[in-house]
Design a protein around this motif. Structure first.
Motif, short mmCIF file in Angstrom:
data_model
loop_
_atom_site.label_atom_id
_atom_site.label_comp_id
_atom_site.label_asym_id
_atom_site.label_seq_id
_atom_site.Cartn_x
_atom_site.Cartn_y
_atom_site.Cartn_z
N LEU A 121 55.39 63.35 60.01
CA LEU A 121 54.74 64.31 60.90
C LEU A 121 55.46 65.66 60.93
CD1 LEU A 121 53.81 61.78 63.63
CD2 LEU A 121 52.23 63.14 62.30
N ARG A 141 52.32 65.88 67.98
CA ARG A 141 52.87 65.11 66.86
C ARG A 141 53.85 64.06 67.34
NH1 ARG A 141 53.41 69.05 61.93
NH2 ARG A 141 51.91 70.59 62.61
N MET A 172 45.48 69.64 62.47
CA MET A 172 45.84 68.31 62.94
C MET A 172 44.74 67.30 62.63
SD MET A 172 48.84 68.23 64.08
CE MET A 172 48.82 66.60 64.82
N GLU A 175 45.39 66.13 59.32
CA GLU A 175 46.61 65.33 59.24
C GLU A 175 46.42 63.94 59.82
OE1 GLU A 175 50.33 66.99 60.34
OE2 GLU A 175 49.74 68.99 59.69
#
Ligand SMILES: Nc1ncnc2c1ncn2[C@@H]1O[C@H](COP(=O)(O)OP(=O)(O)OP(=O)(O)O)[C@@H](O)[C@H]1O
Ligand SMILES: [Mg+2]
Lengths: 365, 301
Positions: A121, A141, A172, A175
């Protein structure tokens, strides 16, 4: 990793009935987005699954286990809270390592795991800080890291991106999606943002009024909405809905007849459809008098950079049309809206989709 | 310089009354504070550097009163008794108050009533509390004696025995002031965020771990403030002791406040008593400051 199952889950807060008989099955390793408008009971459903709230009736299963009456700590899940819920007086490293520490993982193994997760992360440089010394995205995160540091039966995420600014949310989003694919974890992701749901999930479950409206892969939810609510909730701008009625040779929209294939027309007549639904990208702008096009006038023009959204006032209501970026038109100008009826879907008076578009996944050009 | 003057001019334009208003509104309060706080303080400081006879100052003695304190065995003893009393009472109050606050955090039937009942001791006038406790402790007709005789024992010697009298005093203080701790800590607990506790439950923590890893660390600042407040207050305890034991038996419960009172009003050593109270004031101030400093450091680390 395990599957997750809600069976006839009911939740009342006093006299308020929030969930009325929710049935939901999430297969193992799938990413499910729980999508619905604010206040529809998404968080409630997630909290029931986590064990933070008790259902009024019904059962919850994780894997084969009936966990309805188990404490949260016995359910083997990890949760990312909407407000992150970091432990304020612990450092980032302690926050991330807490689930392991509670389970008695020895120091060395814990350190290694924290380092590994932090690297994924990209928060390795923050490990000694405290939550209040972090930005919103960094806290986000850390909350994620605390969840993935273990290998739980399921991940629960409650609108984890809702507090971030638009740009960070975009990053994000990608991710989290990558992360979940990499972990191949059963994930339930609550959101009221339909873009998040469509872009991230394997399966989208749309909830409204405490009931499951539709559960299907994103494309299907988008192309074959089960009802009028799903059709208008998913998609931006939402699907255009116009009043319609089955006629002799086609569907009547106002005074116009839109020719329809025989089998579909029969289906429309049998279902007594009352409305037609059209995605903005399935409509196109035409000359006012063009045969087959619905006449109207320009209501609003919204240039988006890569395209232009044109809102046109027709006889039965307004419709949005995606036009090219070089579209020029003035408000009040006459214009026509053309579409291929094969791409349209039709709703009956109960709001259910009676007749879907022709291609199950895709559009007729 | 030019700029500053310019800025002042801009600010003042058309805002004269608006700017003056806060000071005008402060003025009455400020006068009262000056009259009842600052002046007596200054007067006390002045008194502590003088020698008195029959209630009027006769000479300036500089810091002699302060120096004398530290070779006065009675003062040192009273200081020691006070420190013991404060440490014992405040620790019991903190532990009991915290436990009660944790218990009353849960919502159940009758919780409102319980919370209200729990703070009653605090709102009773201290002298009344002391009188009631004297009735309980009295060796001839007290409740404890009655209890003891009912189970076949003799008279309960509380106020006549040095150790028992001291313990009795601590018990009284704990009874009266645990509610304050309880109230402050309950407010603190109620203001903690919910989510970390839910997160901890999901992460696998049981009740004890939640307390040790979350509740206690998050409550530390509130706890520290409550303890500092109570400590300062306990140093000044007077009326209960005055009514209960007058500092006896012997010097067993003679707190500095009682000793100071005796010095000033029994022995008429006004200057010496003033020096004593100024000293105690400084000690308490130093204690409070170091507690707050400590708190800051823990918070920042
Ligand atoms: N503890 C509670 N007591 C009473 N009513 C509640 C409670 N929690 C939630 N509700 C009600 O239940 C309904 C659903 O709440 P929930 O938090 O599940 O919504 P949501 O779908 O998560 O909405 P959002 O997207 O805004 O977070 C709301 O109408 C809310 O007012
Ligand atoms: Mg919510």
């Amino acid at each position: 990793m395990s599957s997750v199952l809600f069976r006839n889950v009911v939740k009342n807060f006093g006299a308020l009935n929030v969930l009325r008989s929710l049935d939901l099955a999430v297969p193992d390793h799938k990413f499910l987005a729980l999508l619905g408008p604010s206040g529809c009971g998404k968080t409630t459903a997630l909290r029931i699954l986590a064990g933070l709230d008790m259902p009024t009736a019904g059962k919850v299963f994780i894997g084969e286990r009936d966990v309805t009456r188990l404490q949260p700590r016995d359910r083997d899940i990890a949760m990312v809270f909407q407000s992150y819920a970091l432990y304020p007086q612990m450092t980032v490293a302690e926050n991330i390592g807490y689930p392991l520490w509670i389970r008695g993982t020895p120091e060395a193994g814990r350190k290694a795991k924290i380092g590994e997760v932090a690297a994924i992360l990209e928060i390795g440089h923050l490990l000694d800080r405290r939550p209040r010394q972090l930005s919103g995205g960094q806290r986000q995160r850390v909350a994620l890291a605390r969840a993935i540091v273990r290998d739980p039966a399921a991940f629960l995420m409650d609108e984890p991106l809702s507090n971030l600014d638009a740009r960070l949310r975009l990053t994000m989003r990608g991710e989290i999606k990558r992360l979940c694919q990499r972990l191949s974890a059963t994930t339930i992701y609550v959101t009221h943002d339909q873009v998040e749901a469509l872009t991230m999930a394997d399966l989208v479950a749309v909830i409204h009024g405490g009931e499951l409206q539709q559960m299907a892969p994103p494309i299907e939810v988008y192309d074959r909405p089960a009802n009028r609510f799903v059709a208008t909730f998913v998609g931006n701008p939402p699907m255009n809905i116009l009043p319609a009625a089955p006629g002799e040779r086609g569907v009547m929209i106002g005074a116009r007849i839109v020719p329809l294939e025989r089998t579909r027309l029969t289906a429309c007549r049998l279902a007594e459809i009352v409305e037609i639904g059209l995605r903005p990208e399935d409509c196109s702008l035409a000359q006012p008098g063009e045969p087959g096009a619905l006449p109207g006038e320009i209501y609003v023009v919204e240039p988006m950079g890569n395209e232009t959204l044109v809102n046109v006032r027709l006889e039965g209501g307004n419709v949005s049309v995606r036009a090219g970026r070089d579209f020029r038109g003035a408000v009040g100008e006459s214009i026509g809206v053309a579409f291929d009826p094969a791409n349209a879907c039709f709703f009956n008076s109960a709001g259910l989709t009676a007749v879907h578009r022709v291609n199950s996944n895709g559009r007729v050009k | 310089m030019q700029g500053a003057r310019q800025a002042r001019k801009y600010r003042l334009q058309g805002a004269g009354l608006d700017l003056a208003l806060p000071y005008l509104m402060l003025a009455p309060g400020l006068m009262i504070v000056l009259g009842v706080l600052i002046y007596p303080l200054w007067d006390g400081l002045r008194a502590s550097t003088r020698a008195y006879r029959y209630g009027s100052p006769i000479s300036d003695v500089g810091l002699q009163n302060y120096v004398r304190l530290w070779s006065d065995a009675q003062f040192l003893n009273s200081l020691w008794v006070t420190v013991k009393f404060v440490a014992l009472s405040v620790s019991f109050e903190a532990v009991l108050g915290f436990a009660l606050a944790l218990f009353c955090l849960h919502e159940f039937r009758g919780i409102r009533l319980l919370r209200t009942v729990l703070i009653i001791p605090m709102v009773i006038t201290p002298v009344v509390v002391a009188i009631v406790f004297r009735l309980i402790y009295a060796s001839d007709a007290g409740m404890l004696t009655a209890l003891s005789e009912a189970i076949g024992g003799g008279e309960a010697q509380i106020l006549g025995n040095p150790l028992n009298a001291f313990i009795g005093l601590v018990v009284l203080d704990v009874w009266e002031w645990t509610p304050l701790m309880f109230l402050i800590l309950l407010a603190g607990l109620q203001s903690l965020p919910h989510e970390p506790f839910e997160a901890a439950r999901v992460d696998g923590a049981g009740a004890w771990r939640v307390f040790a890893d979350l509740t206690f660390p998050m409550m530390r600042p509130v706890l520290a403030v409550a303890i500092v407040l109570r400590t300062i207050d306990a140093f000044g305890t007077f009326d209960q002791v005055f009514v209960l034991t007058r500092g006896g038996p012997g010097e067993a419960t003679r707190l500095v406040s009682i000793y100071g009172y005796d010095t000033a009003f029994k022995f008429q050593q006004t200057g010496y008593a003033a020096a004593l109270f100024v000293t105690i004031g400084l000690v308490v101030l130093a204690l409070a400051f170091s507690a707050i400093r400590l708190l800051r450091r823990v918070d920042a680390s």
